[in-house]
Design an enzyme around this catalytic site. Structure first.
Site, mmCIF file in Angstrom:
data_model
loop_
_atom_site.group_PDB
_atom_site.id
_atom_site.type_symbol
_atom_site.label_atom_id
_atom_site.label_comp_id
_atom_site.label_asym_id
_atom_site.label_seq_id
_atom_site.Cartn_x
_atom_site.Cartn_y
_atom_site.Cartn_z
ATOM 1 N N PRO A 268 -16.041 21.640 -3.486
ATOM 2 C CA PRO A 268 -16.424 22.258 -4.760
ATOM 3 C C PRO A 268 -17.816 21.798 -5.183
ATOM 4 O O PRO A 268 -18.216 20.662 -4.916
ATOM 5 C CB PRO A 268 -15.364 21.753 -5.741
ATOM 6 C CG PRO A 268 -14.224 21.305 -4.902
ATOM 7 C CD PRO A 268 -14.828 20.811 -3.625
ATOM 8 N N LYS A 269 -18.545 22.697 -5.849
ATOM 9 C CA LYS A 269 -19.847 22.337 -6.413
ATOM 10 C C LYS A 269 -19.648 21.998 -7.888
ATOM 11 O O LYS A 269 -19.224 22.832 -8.685
ATOM 12 C CB LYS A 269 -20.851 23.469 -6.276
ATOM 13 C CG LYS A 269 -22.239 23.055 -6.757
ATOM 14 C CD LYS A 269 -23.237 24.179 -6.712
ATOM 15 C CE LYS A 269 -24.605 23.652 -7.145
ATOM 16 N NZ LYS A 269 -24.580 22.982 -8.458
ATOM 17 N N TRP A 270 -19.985 20.752 -8.242
ATOM 18 C CA TRP A 270 -19.733 20.236 -9.586
ATOM 19 C C TRP A 270 -20.930 20.478 -10.503
ATOM 20 O O TRP A 270 -22.075 20.436 -10.075
ATOM 21 C CB TRP A 270 -19.436 18.731 -9.510
ATOM 22 C CG TRP A 270 -18.299 18.441 -8.588
ATOM 23 C CD1 TRP A 270 -18.369 18.252 -7.238
ATOM 24 C CD2 TRP A 270 -16.921 18.341 -8.935
ATOM 25 N NE1 TRP A 270 -17.120 18.034 -6.717
ATOM 26 C CE2 TRP A 270 -16.209 18.085 -7.740
ATOM 27 C CE3 TRP A 270 -16.219 18.440 -10.129
ATOM 28 C CZ2 TRP A 270 -14.834 17.926 -7.715
ATOM 29 C CZ3 TRP A 270 -14.848 18.281 -10.107
ATOM 30 C CH2 TRP A 270 -14.169 18.031 -8.916
ATOM 31 N N GLU B 175 -19.140 25.358 -10.296
ATOM 32 C CA GLU B 175 -20.174 26.375 -10.125
ATOM 33 C C GLU B 175 -20.047 27.166 -8.830
ATOM 34 O O GLU B 175 -20.694 28.210 -8.693
ATOM 35 C CB GLU B 175 -21.557 25.722 -10.167
ATOM 36 C CG GLU B 175 -21.902 25.097 -11.496
ATOM 37 C CD GLU B 175 -23.311 24.585 -11.514
ATOM 38 O OE1 GLU B 175 -24.018 24.883 -12.487
ATOM 39 O OE2 GLU B 175 -23.717 23.893 -10.549
ATOM 40 N N GLY B 176 -19.269 26.692 -7.889
ATOM 41 C CA GLY B 176 -19.172 27.361 -6.602
ATOM 42 C C GLY B 176 -18.711 26.388 -5.547
ATOM 43 O O GLY B 176 -17.900 25.495 -5.821
#
Length: 322
Positions: free
Chosen positions: A27-29, A174-175
């Site tokens: 995951p993009k934090w 975010e992605g």
């Protein structure tokens, strides 16, 4: 001899959300990229740009006592509020020191989400492939029974899990970031891939930079539940071709524009203001935005213009904060 933290490995943005074969995803934090090392009893917490962030996050420095000596991690500093990531709370802590930093550590505690292992008990792990670094990082968390402020970033090679993570935008993710399983950690190199979830939405043009006939940037708003036009964000700089498509669509504002006397920041975290021209808040545009928001619901990052929507009325646009 004191070990020096390497520069971080970086990402390249991609348009495809699909997990490539031979890669893992994380995951993009929505936080601050950070690296941390414990070496000869000294703890260093450094930003992506090399700034010492330790004094602002005393709970992270104190938590380093849980780690093995001569160990270094790469990760993201985050703060949670009401079940979602709160970037503005994190940013508000950066300049605090001493008692102020201690107080905010209690009020808005930060977590270090570790997603890579740079050193382990004196062994430099940069040359190890990602899959080996990842296994060692998981073992570190298990063996040391790490607790807050430490959190282990999830990692997967399952495409279905990657698709599920991309639906977690409600909590501020975010992605996703893609990492090749056999790649070493290469400081400063853009060897990872980043996919940011974006959505299409509509907003009302309330002001522009440049001229109304050939704007360089659109400042966008939405009406709140009390009928006030609130600023929600701006677009990226428009190309001359894109700006030229607004000829005849925007009219200069009258004396009673709802934004009269307002100032607009040139960017998140800067004091520089934009030189804007107010326009009649009538034209609707369709834009692509990512999921990053501030506490009021404004877009933290500039939107990408898709098209003007003169066929849509301002009253049909979603309310501010949605």
């Amino acid at each position: 001899m004191t070990w020096t933290l390497p520069e971080p490995m970086l990402t390249t943005t991609v348009n495809s959300p699909d997990l490539p074969p031979g890669w893992a995803a994380e995951p993009k934090w929505d936080g601050f990229r950070a690296s941390l090392s414990v070496d000869n009893g000294r703890v260093v917490l450094r930003s992506r740009r090399g700034t010492d962030m330790g004094p602002a996050f005393p709970e992270v420095l104190a938590g380093a006592g849980q780690l093995r000596e001569a160990t270094a991690l790469d990760g993201e500093l985050v703060v949670w509020e009401a079940g979602r990531l709160a970037f503005e709370r994190l940013q508000g802590r950066l300049r605090r020191r001493g008692a102020g930093a201690d107080r905010l550590a209690q009020e808005w505690p930060a977590h270090f989400v570790a997603f890579d292992l740079l050193r382990l008990a004196g062994t430099d792990t940069l040359a190890w492939p990602y899959r080996r670094r990842r296994a060692a990082l998981e073992q570190l968390f298990t063996a040391r029974r790490l607790t807050a402020p430490w959190a282990l970033c999830p990692s997967t090679t399952d495409p279905d899990t990657v698709r599920e993570w991309q639906s977690w935008t409600a909590v501020g993710l975010e992605g996703v970031v893609f990492k090749r399983l056999e790649d070493p950690y290469r400081p400063t190199m853009r060897g990872w891939l980043k996919y940011k979830v974006r959505e299409s939405t509509e907003a009302i043009v309330g002001a522009v930079t440049g001229s109304p006939t050939a704007p360089r940037c659109l400042l966008l708003g939405r009406y709140d539940t009390e009928g006030r036009l609130q600023y929600t964000g701006r677009t990226v700089t428009l190309s001359p071709t894109a700006g030229g498509t607004f000829t005849g669509l925007l009219d200069p504002a009258g004396s009673e524009h709802p934004w009269t006397g307002w100032t607009f920041s040139a960017g998140w975290g800067t004091n520089e203001t934009l030189n804007v021209t107010l326009v009649q808040p009538e034209l609707v545009v369709e834009v692509h935005i990512d999921v990053a928001r501030d506490s009021a619901g404004r877009w933290r990052h500039p939107a990408r213009l898709h098209r003007a929507r003169p066929d849509v009325s301002a009253g049909d646009v979603a309310p501010f904060g949605s």
